[in-house]
Design a protein around this motif. Structure first.
Motif, PDB file in Angstrom:
ATOM      1  N   UNK A   1      -6.642  -4.309  15.671  1.00 27.90           N
ATOM      2  CA  UNK A   1      -5.853  -3.107  15.369  1.00 27.90           C
ATOM      3  C   UNK A   1      -4.367  -3.442  15.278  1.00 27.90           C
ATOM      4  N   UNK A   2      -3.904  -4.329  16.133  1.00 28.89           N
ATOM      5  CA  UNK A   2      -2.502  -4.744  16.100  1.00 28.89           C
ATOM      6  C   UNK A   2      -2.175  -5.476  14.798  1.00 28.89           C
ATOM      7  N   UNK A   3      -3.057  -6.341  14.358  1.00 23.81           N
ATOM      8  CA  UNK A   3      -2.840  -7.083  13.111  1.00 23.81           C
ATOM      9  C   UNK A   3      -2.853  -6.141  11.912  1.00 23.81           C
ATOM     10  N   UNK A   4      -3.800  -5.217  11.873  1.00 23.21           N
ATOM     11  CA  UNK A   4      -3.886  -4.275  10.752  1.00 23.21           C
ATOM     12  C   UNK A   4      -2.665  -3.362  10.715  1.00 23.21           C
ATOM     13  N   UNK A   5      -2.219  -2.891  11.868  1.00 22.20           N
ATOM     14  CA  UNK A   5      -1.039  -2.017  11.880  1.00 22.20           C
ATOM     15  C   UNK A   5       0.216  -2.782  11.481  1.00 22.20           C
ATOM     16  N   UNK A   6       0.304  -4.066  11.816  1.00 17.55           N
ATOM     17  CA  UNK A   6       1.454  -4.870  11.388  1.00 17.55           C
ATOM     18  C   UNK A   6       1.449  -5.055   9.870  1.00 17.55           C
ATOM     19  N   UNK A   7       0.269  -5.148   9.273  1.00 16.84           N
ATOM     20  CA  UNK A   7       0.178  -5.271   7.817  1.00 16.84           C
ATOM     21  C   UNK A   7       0.694  -4.013   7.123  1.00 16.84           C
ATOM     22  N   UNK A   8       0.646  -2.885   7.787  1.00 19.15           N
ATOM     23  CA  UNK A   8       1.150  -1.637   7.209  1.00 19.15           C
ATOM     24  C   UNK A   8       2.642  -1.641   6.974  1.00 19.15           C
ATOM     25  N   UNK A   9       3.384  -2.545   7.608  1.00 19.33           N
ATOM     26  CA  UNK A   9       4.825  -2.628   7.415  1.00 19.33           C
ATOM     27  C   UNK A   9       5.212  -3.426   6.169  1.00 19.33           C
ATOM     28  N   UNK A  10       4.242  -4.062   5.518  1.00 20.51           N
ATOM     29  CA  UNK A  10       4.520  -4.829   4.306  1.00 20.51           C
ATOM     30  C   UNK A  10       4.978  -3.874   3.210  1.00 20.51           C
ATOM     31  N   UNK A  11       6.138  -4.168   2.607  1.00 20.72           N
ATOM     32  CA  UNK A  11       6.638  -3.270   1.574  1.00 20.72           C
ATOM     33  C   UNK A  11       6.875  -4.017   0.271  1.00 20.72           C
TER      34      UNK A  11
ATOM     35  N   UNK B   1      18.614   4.883 -17.652  1.00 17.45           N
ATOM     36  CA  UNK B   1      18.236   5.417 -16.336  1.00 17.45           C
ATOM     37  C   UNK B   1      17.340   4.403 -15.650  1.00 17.45           C
ATOM     38  N   UNK B   2      17.693   4.043 -14.428  1.00 21.84           N
ATOM     39  CA  UNK B   2      16.835   3.142 -13.656  1.00 21.84           C
ATOM     40  C   UNK B   2      16.724   3.675 -12.235  1.00 21.84           C
ATOM     41  N   UNK B   3      15.557   3.481 -11.678  1.00 18.11           N
ATOM     42  CA  UNK B   3      15.294   3.913 -10.306  1.00 18.11           C
ATOM     43  C   UNK B   3      14.499   2.825  -9.610  1.00 18.11           C
ATOM     44  N   UNK B   4      14.937   2.486  -8.422  1.00 15.29           N
ATOM     45  CA  UNK B   4      14.192   1.538  -7.601  1.00 15.29           C
ATOM     46  C   UNK B   4      13.692   2.276  -6.372  1.00 15.29           C
ATOM     47  N   UNK B   5      12.530   1.896  -5.903  1.00 19.09           N
ATOM     48  CA  UNK B   5      11.923   2.577  -4.762  1.00 19.09           C
ATOM     49  C   UNK B   5      11.148   1.568  -3.926  1.00 19.09           C
ATOM     50  N   UNK B   6      10.649   2.047  -2.814  1.00 20.78           N
ATOM     51  CA  UNK B   6       9.884   1.218  -1.883  1.00 20.78           C
ATOM     52  C   UNK B   6       8.475   1.793  -1.755  1.00 20.78           C
ATOM     53  N   UNK B   7       7.499   0.901  -1.758  1.00 23.57           N
ATOM     54  CA  UNK B   7       6.103   1.307  -1.576  1.00 23.57           C
ATOM     55  C   UNK B   7       5.521   0.505  -0.422  1.00 23.57           C
ATOM     56  N   UNK B   8       4.712   1.160   0.379  1.00 22.66           N
ATOM     57  CA  UNK B   8       3.990   0.514   1.474  1.00 22.66           C
ATOM     58  C   UNK B   8       2.500   0.572   1.133  1.00 22.66           C
ATOM     59  N   UNK B   9       1.988  -0.439   0.396  1.00 24.14           N
ATOM     60  CA  UNK B   9       0.620  -0.347  -0.113  1.00 24.14           C
ATOM     61  C   UNK B   9      -0.466  -0.396   0.960  1.00 24.14           C
ATOM     62  N   UNK B  10      -0.188  -0.969   2.120  1.00 22.87           N
ATOM     63  CA  UNK B  10      -1.214  -1.099   3.153  1.00 22.87           C
ATOM     64  C   UNK B  10      -1.053  -0.080   4.275  1.00 22.87           C
ATOM     65  N   UNK B  11      -0.200   0.900   4.081  1.00 21.83           N
ATOM     66  CA  UNK B  11       0.051   1.895   5.128  1.00 21.83           C
ATOM     67  C   UNK B  11      -1.198   2.737   5.419  1.00 21.83           C
ATOM     68  N   UNK B  12      -2.057   2.938   4.456  1.00 27.58           N
ATOM     69  CA  UNK B  12      -3.253   3.753   4.655  1.00 27.58           C
ATOM     70  C   UNK B  12      -4.191   3.123   5.680  1.00 27.58           C
ATOM     71  N   UNK B  13      -4.112   1.791   5.833  1.00 29.17           N
ATOM     72  CA  UNK B  13      -4.987   1.121   6.779  1.00 29.17           C
ATOM     73  C   UNK B  13      -4.574   1.359   8.228  1.00 29.17           C
ATOM     74  N   UNK B  14      -3.440   1.986   8.433  1.00 27.80           N
ATOM     75  CA  UNK B  14      -3.035   2.311   9.802  1.00 27.80           C
ATOM     76  C   UNK B  14      -3.990   3.312  10.442  1.00 27.80           C
TER      77      UNK B  14
END
Length: 158
Positions: A23-33, A115-128
Motif C-alpha cells: 500500500x505504501x509503494x502504490x500510494x507513493x506511485x500516485x505522486x508521479x506527475x 494560445x498555450x496552456x501547460x498543466x499537470x496530470x497525476x495518471x496513477x492517482x486513482x490507484x490510491x
C-alpha cells in the motif's frame, strides 16, 4: 518474547505487513506527475471565439496559460469568468496570462493569436483507492496476527 523472525512465522501478521508495504509503494506511485501541453494559433475574425480545448481545461490541474494577441488594427474584449477587459490593437502585440479559459469578442478587424496552456496530470492517482483498501485490510490482518502471537506468548508456546 520472540524475535521479529519468530513473529513472521504467523501468516496473518506476515500478510498484513506485506499489504502495508505494498500500500505504501502504490500510494507513493500516485505522486508521479506528468506535464501536459496544449497549443493553438491562428487568425480570428469578428465575433465571439472560445480559445483552448474544453477537455484539456477541465481534465488537468494547475494551468499556466499564455495568450499572445497581435493585430494591425482591431478592437476586442477579453472575457475571463465575470471579468471583461477591452483592448485596442494598432500594430502591436500583447502577451496575457489568463487565469481561466479565455473568450475573445472581436468588434472589428482580425487578430492573430497564439494560445498555450501547460498543466499537470497525476495518471496513477486513482490507484490510491486500491492502496487505501490494502492499508485497511493490512492493518486488520497484522493486528489479528499480532494478537495470535501475544496469545501464544502468554500461553507459553513461544
Amino acid at each position: 518474547m520472540g524475535t521479529f523472525r519468530d513473529a513472521m512465522e504467523y501468516p496473518l501478521l506476515r500478510a498484513g505487513l506485506i499489504m502495508l508495504v505494498l500500500a505504501l509503494v502504490i500510494s507513493a506511485a500516485g505522486f508521479y506527475r506528468v506535464g501536459k501541453v496544449y497549443s493553438a494559433s491562428g487568425t480570428l475574425g469578428e465575433g465571439m471565439h472560445y480559445l483552448g480545448d474544453d477537455k484539456f481545461e477541465t481534465e488537468y490541474l494547475y494551468h499556466n496559460r499564455t495568450l499572445i494577441l497581435s493585430s494591425s488594427g482591431a478592437n476586442l474584449s477579453l472575457l475571463q469568468g465575470t471579468e471583461m477587459t477591452n483592448y485596442t490593437l494598432v500594430n502591436r502585440e500583447i502577451t496575457l496570462h489568463p487565469s481561466e479559459r479565455p473568450v475573445i469578442y472581436i468588434f472589428n478587424g482580425s487578430v492573430n493569436y497564439t494560445y498555450s496552456a501547460t498543466a499537470v496530470d497525476y495518471p496513477y492517482a486513482i490507484y490510491s483507492v486500491v492502496a487505501f483498501v490494502l492499508m485497511l485490510v493490512g492493518v486488520v490482518m497484522a493486528f489479528m496476527g499480532y494478537s495470535q502471537l501475544l496469545r501464544d506468548v502468554k500461553e507459553g508456546r513461544r
